[in-house]
Design an enzyme around this catalytic site. Structure first.
Site, PDB file in Angstrom:
ATOM      1  N   ILE A  14      91.086  62.735  36.156  1.00  0.00           N
ATOM      2  CA  ILE A  14      91.783  63.522  37.186  1.00  0.00           C
ATOM      3  C   ILE A  14      92.082  62.653  38.406  1.00  0.00           C
ATOM      4  CG2 ILE A  14      91.765  65.651  38.548  1.00  0.00           C
ATOM      5  CD1 ILE A  14      89.679  66.750  36.590  1.00  0.00           C
ATOM      6  N   ASP A  35      85.790  53.131  43.078  1.00  0.00           N
ATOM      7  CA  ASP A  35      85.308  53.510  41.740  1.00  0.00           C
ATOM      8  C   ASP A  35      84.388  52.422  41.221  1.00  0.00           C
ATOM      9  OD1 ASP A  35      85.151  54.109  38.872  1.00  0.00           O
ATOM     10  OD2 ASP A  35      86.753  55.552  39.283  1.00  0.00           O
ATOM     11  N   THR A  38      82.365  53.296  35.593  1.00  0.00           N
ATOM     12  CA  THR A  38      81.436  53.637  34.512  1.00  0.00           C
ATOM     13  C   THR A  38      82.244  53.593  33.208  1.00  0.00           C
ATOM     14  OG1 THR A  38      81.986  55.993  34.549  1.00  0.00           O
ATOM     15  CG2 THR A  38      80.230  55.260  36.049  1.00  0.00           C
ATOM     16  N   TYR A 156      74.712  68.922  33.622  1.00  0.00           N
ATOM     17  CA  TYR A 156      75.950  68.552  34.333  1.00  0.00           C
ATOM     18  C   TYR A 156      76.306  69.596  35.394  1.00  0.00           C
ATOM     19  CZ  TYR A 156      80.952  68.686  35.299  1.00  0.00           C
ATOM     20  OH  TYR A 156      82.176  68.782  35.944  1.00  0.00           O
ATOM     21  N   LYS A 160      76.424  69.485  39.568  1.00  0.00           N
ATOM     22  CA  LYS A 160      77.620  69.793  40.379  1.00  0.00           C
ATOM     23  C   LYS A 160      77.288  70.925  41.374  1.00  0.00           C
ATOM     24  CE  LYS A 160      81.262  68.304  40.142  1.00  0.00           C
ATOM     25  NZ  LYS A 160      81.924  67.100  40.740  1.00  0.00           N
ATOM     26  N   GLY A 281      72.806  75.330  24.543  1.00  0.00           N
ATOM     27  CA  GLY A 281      73.108  76.135  25.740  1.00  0.00           C
ATOM     28  C   GLY A 281      74.594  76.325  25.982  1.00  0.00           C
TER      29      GLY A 281
HETATM   30  P1  NAD Z   1      85.954  61.189  34.517  1.00  0.00           P
HETATM   31  O1  NAD Z   1      84.628  61.012  33.861  1.00  0.00           O
HETATM   32  O2  NAD Z   1      87.191  60.942  33.736  1.00  0.00           O
HETATM   33  O3  NAD Z   1      86.017  60.219  35.812  1.00  0.00           O
HETATM   34  C1  NAD Z   1      84.933  60.038  36.670  1.00  0.00           C
HETATM   35  C2  NAD Z   1      85.202  58.781  37.505  1.00  0.00           C
HETATM   36  O4  NAD Z   1      84.148  58.649  38.479  1.00  0.00           O
HETATM   37  C3  NAD Z   1      85.204  57.480  36.679  1.00  0.00           C
HETATM   38  O5  NAD Z   1      86.308  56.683  37.043  1.00  0.00           O
HETATM   39  C4  NAD Z   1      83.887  56.818  37.066  1.00  0.00           C
HETATM   40  O6  NAD Z   1      83.932  55.403  36.972  1.00  0.00           O
HETATM   41  C5  NAD Z   1      83.722  57.289  38.509  1.00  0.00           C
HETATM   42  N1  NAD Z   1      82.322  57.282  38.967  1.00  0.00           N
HETATM   43  C6  NAD Z   1      81.249  57.875  38.375  1.00  0.00           C
HETATM   44  N2  NAD Z   1      80.129  57.623  39.076  1.00  0.00           N
HETATM   45  C7  NAD Z   1      80.508  56.880  40.165  1.00  0.00           C
HETATM   46  C8  NAD Z   1      79.792  56.317  41.264  1.00  0.00           C
HETATM   47  N3  NAD Z   1      78.467  56.460  41.380  1.00  0.00           N
HETATM   48  N4  NAD Z   1      80.500  55.629  42.201  1.00  0.00           N
HETATM   49  C9  NAD Z   1      81.847  55.461  42.074  1.00  0.00           C
HETATM   50  N5  NAD Z   1      82.559  55.948  41.039  1.00  0.00           N
HETATM   51  C10 NAD Z   1      81.890  56.660  40.090  1.00  0.00           C
HETATM   52  O7  NAD Z   1      85.928  62.639  35.141  1.00  0.00           O
HETATM   53  P2  NAD Z   1      87.138  63.686  35.376  1.00  0.00           P
HETATM   54  O8  NAD Z   1      87.269  64.550  34.194  1.00  0.00           O
HETATM   55  O9  NAD Z   1      88.301  62.953  35.904  1.00  0.00           O
HETATM   56  O10 NAD Z   1      86.491  64.584  36.542  1.00  0.00           O
HETATM   57  C11 NAD Z   1      86.639  64.200  37.909  1.00  0.00           C
HETATM   58  C12 NAD Z   1      85.951  65.233  38.784  1.00  0.00           C
HETATM   59  O11 NAD Z   1      86.554  66.503  38.571  1.00  0.00           O
HETATM   60  C13 NAD Z   1      84.461  65.409  38.495  1.00  0.00           C
HETATM   61  O12 NAD Z   1      83.795  65.565  39.727  1.00  0.00           O
HETATM   62  C14 NAD Z   1      84.395  66.689  37.677  1.00  0.00           C
HETATM   63  O13 NAD Z   1      83.172  67.349  37.882  1.00  0.00           O
HETATM   64  C15 NAD Z   1      85.560  67.467  38.236  1.00  0.00           C
HETATM   65  N6  NAD Z   1      86.220  68.429  37.317  1.00  0.00           N
HETATM   66  C16 NAD Z   1      86.643  68.045  36.082  1.00  0.00           C
HETATM   67  C17 NAD Z   1      87.320  68.960  35.264  1.00  0.00           C
HETATM   68  C18 NAD Z   1      87.836  68.564  33.891  1.00  0.00           C
HETATM   69  O14 NAD Z   1      88.319  69.419  33.161  1.00  0.00           O
HETATM   70  N7  NAD Z   1      87.804  67.298  33.504  1.00  0.00           N
HETATM   71  C19 NAD Z   1      87.533  70.263  35.709  1.00  0.00           C
HETATM   72  C20 NAD Z   1      87.058  70.636  36.971  1.00  0.00           C
HETATM   73  C21 NAD Z   1      86.415  69.697  37.772  1.00  0.00           C
HETATM   74  O1  DAU Z   2      85.400  73.836  33.105  1.00  0.00           O
HETATM   75  C1  DAU Z   2      85.545  72.602  33.737  1.00  0.00           C
HETATM   76  C2  DAU Z   2      84.802  71.553  32.950  1.00  0.00           C
HETATM   77  O2  DAU Z   2      85.553  71.321  31.776  1.00  0.00           O
HETATM   78  C3  DAU Z   2      84.588  70.265  33.731  1.00  0.00           C
HETATM   79  O3  DAU Z   2      83.748  70.516  34.822  1.00  0.00           O
HETATM   80  C4  DAU Z   2      83.967  69.186  32.845  1.00  0.00           C
HETATM   81  O4  DAU Z   2      83.901  67.957  33.550  1.00  0.00           O
HETATM   82  C5  DAU Z   2      84.837  69.013  31.625  1.00  0.00           C
HETATM   83  O5  DAU Z   2      84.210  68.077  30.741  1.00  0.00           O
HETATM   84  C6  DAU Z   2      85.035  70.341  30.906  1.00  0.00           C
HETATM   85  O6  DAU Z   2      83.795  70.813  30.332  1.00  0.00           O
HETATM   86  P1  DAU Z   2      83.718  71.451  28.845  1.00  0.00           P
HETATM   87  O7  DAU Z   2      82.337  71.284  28.360  1.00  0.00           O
HETATM   88  O8  DAU Z   2      84.320  72.808  28.814  1.00  0.00           O
HETATM   89  O9  DAU Z   2      84.767  70.450  28.081  1.00  0.00           O
HETATM   90  P2  DAU Z   2      84.705  69.758  26.649  1.00  0.00           P
HETATM   91  O10 DAU Z   2      86.045  69.124  26.445  1.00  0.00           O
HETATM   92  O11 DAU Z   2      83.509  68.911  26.467  1.00  0.00           O
HETATM   93  O12 DAU Z   2      84.571  70.999  25.665  1.00  0.00           O
HETATM   94  C7  DAU Z   2      85.533  72.047  25.666  1.00  0.00           C
HETATM   95  C8  DAU Z   2      85.109  73.059  24.609  1.00  0.00           C
HETATM   96  O13 DAU Z   2      85.236  72.444  23.313  1.00  0.00           O
HETATM   97  C9  DAU Z   2      83.653  73.477  24.736  1.00  0.00           C
HETATM   98  O14 DAU Z   2      83.528  74.856  24.434  1.00  0.00           O
HETATM   99  C10 DAU Z   2      82.930  72.661  23.681  1.00  0.00           C
HETATM  100  C11 DAU Z   2      83.983  72.471  22.600  1.00  0.00           C
HETATM  101  N1  DAU Z   2      83.849  71.191  21.861  1.00  0.00           N
HETATM  102  C12 DAU Z   2      83.784  70.040  22.581  1.00  0.00           C
HETATM  103  C13 DAU Z   2      83.635  68.821  21.938  1.00  0.00           C
HETATM  104  C14 DAU Z   2      83.547  67.529  22.745  1.00  0.00           C
HETATM  105  C15 DAU Z   2      83.816  71.190  20.475  1.00  0.00           C
HETATM  106  O15 DAU Z   2      83.891  72.243  19.811  1.00  0.00           O
HETATM  107  N2  DAU Z   2      83.670  69.990  19.831  1.00  0.00           N
HETATM  108  C16 DAU Z   2      83.566  68.803  20.514  1.00  0.00           C
HETATM  109  O16 DAU Z   2      83.419  67.739  19.861  1.00  0.00           O
END
Ligand code: NAD
Ligand code: DAU
Length: 341
Positions: A14, A35, A38, A156, A160, A281
């Protein structure tokens, strides 16, 4: 409008989309991206901005107080994405989640407070709908609002929720100018292929089956990452100090429905589904009520409509195989082996 934005975690999914979105839509803004890189941080996500004078990458950790002191002197806002973000990894090992998401956020808040005091600056904390826990499948009328009590279930989401509380503590105790955003599941380009959509699409391209957890009835509320980025920018520009904003597009899908759509778009049969043991969970349903950000700040999602938006995302992974093949090599293989056997 803030002119010098510090983005944390801008090499992740994101964060990298946000940096690109802001620079494409605001001429007078400079971004510093902090960044630590990781496993999920990939500078290649922003390779196209290498020569943009408005963009500056700093390789470092949000827990490095000395570095933060220097960076905060030069910025007037922070948008805080940096975090460990994958639920399954937090079940395997929660320690990095506490270190980055909880301790890292507190260190960042302290640096902001020292640099800005109570008058200046804006701290936008990017959180998640998962802090609210989950909703039952048999009550579709229930949605998460900003006043839903925090009730996180995984390491996780608990980390948060802890960071959200620390942000509000900095606001109430020290007068820091803050907002918290809580978004539902994002999809789009540059998502690390451990998350369900890029994992399933790239597995299918590689001829592998897709590991569907449990009965597949769990529901997620999907929003295109650019709609999320626009919402965060809206909060940065118009958010009211101390307010929380939920972000979502009313786009609930069961994992089974999502999987069937991906299989259809990719021309694959249901025999490619591999039912696997459920996530420990496993939250049943997430569903956001985005009324507040829509009515108070005028934000609307415009890029998230299915099936078109999902088809475009699948196409991006098909067209950018080099990107995810480089990501899927190396250390990621060890994680995959541990998680799926
Ligand atoms: P991501 O794992 O793709 O990216 C995380 C980034 O943070 C990476 O570039 C990593 O190197 C950096 N990072 C981690 N620890 C760090 C540290 N100690 N110092 C500096 N950089 C660090 O994650 P994402 O999916 O892009 O999510 C970004 C944010 O949005 C997170 O806070 C997540 O909780 C939130 N979020 C994600 C989703 C989703 O669907 N992916 C939805 C809602 C909120
Ligand atoms: O809701 C926001 C969150 O969405 C963010 O805060 C998180 O950072 C992001 O990772 C995401 O969390 P989820 O756990 O919902 O996303 P994930 O893509 O891991 O899984 C989405 C759904 O798919 C969940 O119900 C688990 C299922 N799943 C996931 C994986 C990786 C499977 O069935 N098989 C899989 O291998």
């Amino acid at each position: 409008m803030s002119k010098n934005i510090l983005v944390t975690g801008g090499c992740g999914f994101i964060g990298s989309n946000f940096v690109r979105f802001v620079l494409a839509n605001r001429d007078d803004v400079k971004i510093t991206n902090l960044d630590v890189l990781t496993y999920s941080g990939n500078p290649e996500n922003l390779a196209d901005l290498q020569n943009d004078s408005r963009y500056n990458f700093v390789h470092g950790d949000i827990r490095d107080e000395e570095l933060l002191g220097k960076l905060f002197d030069e910025c007037d806002a922070v948008v805080h994405f940096a975090a460990e973000s994958h639920v399954d990894r937090s079940i395997l090992d929660s320690k990095p989640f506490i270190e980055s998401n909880v301790l890292g956020t507190q260190i960042l808040l302290d640096a902001a407070r020292k640099a800005w005091g109570t008058e200046k600056g804006r701290f936008v904390h990017v959180s998640t709908d998962e802090v609210y826990g989950d909703l039952p499948l048999d009550k579709p009328e229930l949605l998460f609002t900003e006043s839903t009590p925090l009730n996180p279930h995984s390491p996780y989401s608990s980390s948060k929720a802890a960071s959200d509380l620390l942000v509000m503590a900095a606001h109430h105790t020290f007068g820091l100018n803050v907002n918290i955003t809580r978004c539902s599941n994002n999809f789009g380009p540059y998502q690390f292929p451990e998350k369900v959509i890029p994992l399933f699409v790239t597995n299918l391209i590689e001829g592998k089956k897709v590991p569907l957890y449990g009965d597949g009835r769990n529901v997620r509320d999907w929003l295109h990452v650019d709609d999320h980025c626009e919402a965060i920018l809206t909060v940065l520009e118009k958010g009211i100090n101390g307010e929380v904003y939920n972000i979502g597009g009313n786009n609930e899908r069961s994992n089974l429905e999502l999987t069937h759509m991906i299989l259809e778009v990719m021309g694959k049969g249901k025999d490619m589904i591999q039912p696997v043991e459920d996530r420990l969970g496993h939250d049943r349903r997430y569903a956001i009520d985005p009324t507040k950000i829509k009515t108070q700040l005028g934000w609307q999602p415009t890029r998230s409509a299915w099936p078109q938006a999902l088809e475009a995302t699948v196409k991006w992974y098909v067209d950018n195989a080099g990107w995810w093949q480089r990501v899927k090599s190396g250390a990621y293989r060890e994680y995959y082996q541990k998680q799926y056997g």
